[in-house]
Scaffold this motif. Structure first.
Motif, PDB file in Angstrom:
ATOM      1  N   LEU A  27       0.803  -1.308  -0.070  1.00  0.00           N
ATOM      2  CA  LEU A  27       0.091   0.033   0.044  1.00  0.00           C
ATOM      3  C   LEU A  27       0.857   1.161   0.064  1.00  0.00           C
ATOM      4  O   LEU A  27       1.909   1.338   0.769  1.00  0.00           O
ATOM      5  N   MET A  28       0.586   2.257  -1.038  1.00  0.00           N
ATOM      6  CA  MET A  28       1.203   3.396  -1.020  1.00  0.00           C
ATOM      7  C   MET A  28       0.146   4.475  -0.467  1.00  0.00           C
ATOM      8  O   MET A  28      -0.843   4.485  -1.279  1.00  0.00           O
ATOM      9  N   THR A  29       0.179   5.355   0.579  1.00  0.00           N
ATOM     10  CA  THR A  29      -0.737   6.334   0.919  1.00  0.00           C
ATOM     11  C   THR A  29      -0.292   7.660   0.420  1.00  0.00           C
ATOM     12  O   THR A  29       0.841   8.043   0.629  1.00  0.00           O
ATOM     13  N   ILE A  30      -1.298   8.247  -0.064  1.00  0.00           N
ATOM     14  CA  ILE A  30      -0.983   9.439  -1.001  1.00  0.00           C
ATOM     15  C   ILE A  30      -2.127  10.712  -0.175  1.00  0.00           C
ATOM     16  O   ILE A  30      -3.259  10.307  -0.288  1.00  0.00           O
ATOM     17  N   ILE A  31      -1.416  11.701   0.363  1.00  0.00           N
ATOM     18  CA  ILE A  31      -2.110  12.660   1.124  1.00  0.00           C
ATOM     19  C   ILE A  31      -1.912  14.013   0.377  1.00  0.00           C
ATOM     20  O   ILE A  31      -0.708  14.415   0.429  1.00  0.00           O
ATOM     21  N   VAL A  32      -2.937  14.553  -0.015  1.00  0.00           N
ATOM     22  CA  VAL A  32      -3.198  15.796  -0.788  1.00  0.00           C
ATOM     23  C   VAL A  32      -3.530  16.765   0.138  1.00  0.00           C
ATOM     24  O   VAL A  32      -4.222  16.710   1.035  1.00  0.00           O
ATOM     25  N   ASN A  33      -3.757  18.211  -0.310  1.00  0.00           N
ATOM     26  CA  ASN A  33      -4.527  19.100   0.372  1.00  0.00           C
ATOM     27  C   ASN A  33      -5.967  19.097   0.399  1.00  0.00           C
ATOM     28  O   ASN A  33      -6.576  18.635   0.735  1.00  0.00           O
ATOM     29  N   SER A  48      -1.198   8.315  -7.690  1.00  0.00           N
ATOM     30  CA  SER A  48      -1.807   7.219  -7.681  1.00  0.00           C
ATOM     31  C   SER A  48      -1.766   6.550  -8.720  1.00  0.00           C
ATOM     32  O   SER A  48      -1.296   5.113  -8.685  1.00  0.00           O
ATOM     33  N   LYS A  49      -1.867   6.848  -9.937  1.00  0.00           N
ATOM     34  CA  LYS A  49      -1.727   6.071 -11.362  1.00  0.00           C
ATOM     35  C   LYS A  49      -0.326   5.412 -11.236  1.00  0.00           C
ATOM     36  O   LYS A  49       0.036   4.552 -11.836  1.00  0.00           O
ATOM     37  N   THR A  50       0.560   6.499 -10.927  1.00  0.00           N
ATOM     38  CA  THR A  50       2.215   5.875 -10.992  1.00  0.00           C
ATOM     39  C   THR A  50       2.329   4.777 -10.198  1.00  0.00           C
ATOM     40  O   THR A  50       3.042   3.919 -10.412  1.00  0.00           O
ATOM     41  N   LEU A  54       3.261   0.865 -11.084  1.00  0.00           N
ATOM     42  CA  LEU A  54       4.480   0.060 -10.487  1.00  0.00           C
ATOM     43  C   LEU A  54       3.944  -1.131  -9.692  1.00  0.00           C
ATOM     44  O   LEU A  54       4.731  -1.774  -8.952  1.00  0.00           O
ATOM     45  N   GLY A  55       2.770  -1.342  -9.370  1.00  0.00           N
ATOM     46  CA  GLY A  55       2.226  -2.536  -8.800  1.00  0.00           C
ATOM     47  C   GLY A  55       1.835  -2.479  -7.106  1.00  0.00           C
ATOM     48  O   GLY A  55       1.442  -3.336  -6.585  1.00  0.00           O
ATOM     49  N   ARG A 273       8.171   7.346  -7.917  1.00  0.00           N
ATOM     50  CA  ARG A 273       9.380   6.503  -8.543  1.00  0.00           C
ATOM     51  C   ARG A 273      10.316   6.507  -7.339  1.00  0.00           C
ATOM     52  O   ARG A 273      10.973   5.429  -7.340  1.00  0.00           O
ATOM     53  N   GLN A 274      10.725   7.638  -6.852  1.00  0.00           N
ATOM     54  CA  GLN A 274      11.828   7.791  -5.781  1.00  0.00           C
ATOM     55  C   GLN A 274      11.326   6.705  -4.674  1.00  0.00           C
ATOM     56  O   GLN A 274      12.036   6.057  -3.916  1.00  0.00           O
TER      57      GLN A 274
END
Length: 314
Positions: A27-33, A48-50, A54-55, A273-274
């Motif tokens: 899981l990658m959590t993405i938090i925006v404003n 999110s798409k990226t 990447l899986g 990516r990083q």
């Protein structure tokens, strides 16, 4: 990736925002404003798409500038055992504690768009080169309005370092023209409705202005609405900052002189990516924590090269 048999269950869990340790597989959590702003919406969508490409599974959440909400979202990301957090911080100082919590839990944090006032916590801070972009915008503004006259300025949220960086960048350029005078300014917090109301007050107090400098597109678009309503848009130059689709439409309509495009689509993708590199190798692959991405002027001369939200054709 999670097994396909769990995909429907996962989708349901994600939809109602419940924690689930099964997400620990990736899981990658993405938090925006605030995704109601097209800039932050694009930031979350691209990240999110990226990540999915990447899986990873992803969750996109928003704090809307509130550090308490941000802290709770970080807690949820920790509970869900996120592999990494992509965060647009709510406050240069106030977000430091939330980042520290994630780091203490062993979760790498990658900041996008805005910085925090402490280095060595986030694995990377990827932001627009706001000083460079502000200088570009101010130079374009002078080319459009000339070097004489009164103008006003709309500023972004003081909690965001970008607001001061852009305003200072404008002043550095415009101070070279002593006959251009800043006669009024107000904080409109990056918001279109506030840009509208603050512009109403500014034009009442300063009826003879020739232009409006704005810290972002949303405030600029609010100012344009107020100027149109007052019958004053003709002869008043408005400049923006972001490169949003609505700003591009306003340029095509002859209402906005220019916008400074922030490469949010570029650095949101790069942050993920990083993060992926760090998860797999323990290194980001970047030379430094703080990374600046140059901005681009969009005006009537090149507006047709606008390919997609916040992206210009090569």
């Amino acid at each position: 990736m999670l097994k396909s048999g769990k995909s429907l269950l996962l989708a349901g869990i994600m939809a109602i925002g419940l924690a689930n340790s099964a997400w620990a597989d990736g899981l990658m959590t993405i938090i925006v404003n605030d995704p109601s702003n097209p800039y932050w919406f694009t930031e979350g969508e691209i990240a999110s798409k990226t990540a999915k490409d990447l899986g990873y599974e992803t969750v996109v959440a928003s704090h809307k500038g509130d550090t308490n909400t941000e802290s709770n979202l970080i807690d949820t990301a920790i509970t869900n055992r996120s592999k990494a957090i992509i965060l647009d911080p709510a406050n240069a100082d106030g977000s430091v504690g939330a980042v520290k919590k994630a780091v203490a839990a062993g979760i790498p944090v990658f900041l996008v768009n805005a910085e925090i006032n402490q280095e060595g916590l986030a694995k990377a801070q990827l932001v627009s080169n706001n000083a460079q972009g502000a200088a570009l915008g101010a130079q374009q503004w002078v080319e459009t309005v000339g070097d004489t006259g009164n103008y006003v300025e709309l500023l972004g949220a003081p909690s965001d370092n970008n607001a001061a960086t852009r305003s200072n960048g404008y002043k550095t350029v415009l101070s070279q023209y002593p006959d251009l005078k800043l006669v009024g300014s107000d904080v409109a917090n990056w918001d279109r409705s506030q840009g509208y109301s603050k512009m109403q007050s500014l034009i009442q107090a300063n009826p003879n202005i020739i232009g409006v400098m704005s810290g972002n597109d949303e405030m600029a678009l609010g100012a344009i609405a107020a100027l149109k309503e007052a019958g004053k848009l003709s002869g008043i130059t408005v400049g923006g900052f972001d490169g949003s689709p609505d700003a591009v439409s306003a340029i095509k309509a002859g209402e906005l002189a220019y916008t400074v495009l922030q490469p949010v689509a570029v650095f949101s993708k790069e942050a993920v990516r990083q993060a992926d590199n760090f998860i797999k190798t323990g290194k980001t692959g970047a030379a430094s924590e703080k990374q600046l991405f140059d901005c681009i002027i969009v005006n009537k001369d090149n507006v047709d090269q606008y390919a997609s939200p916040f992206v210009m054709k090569e």
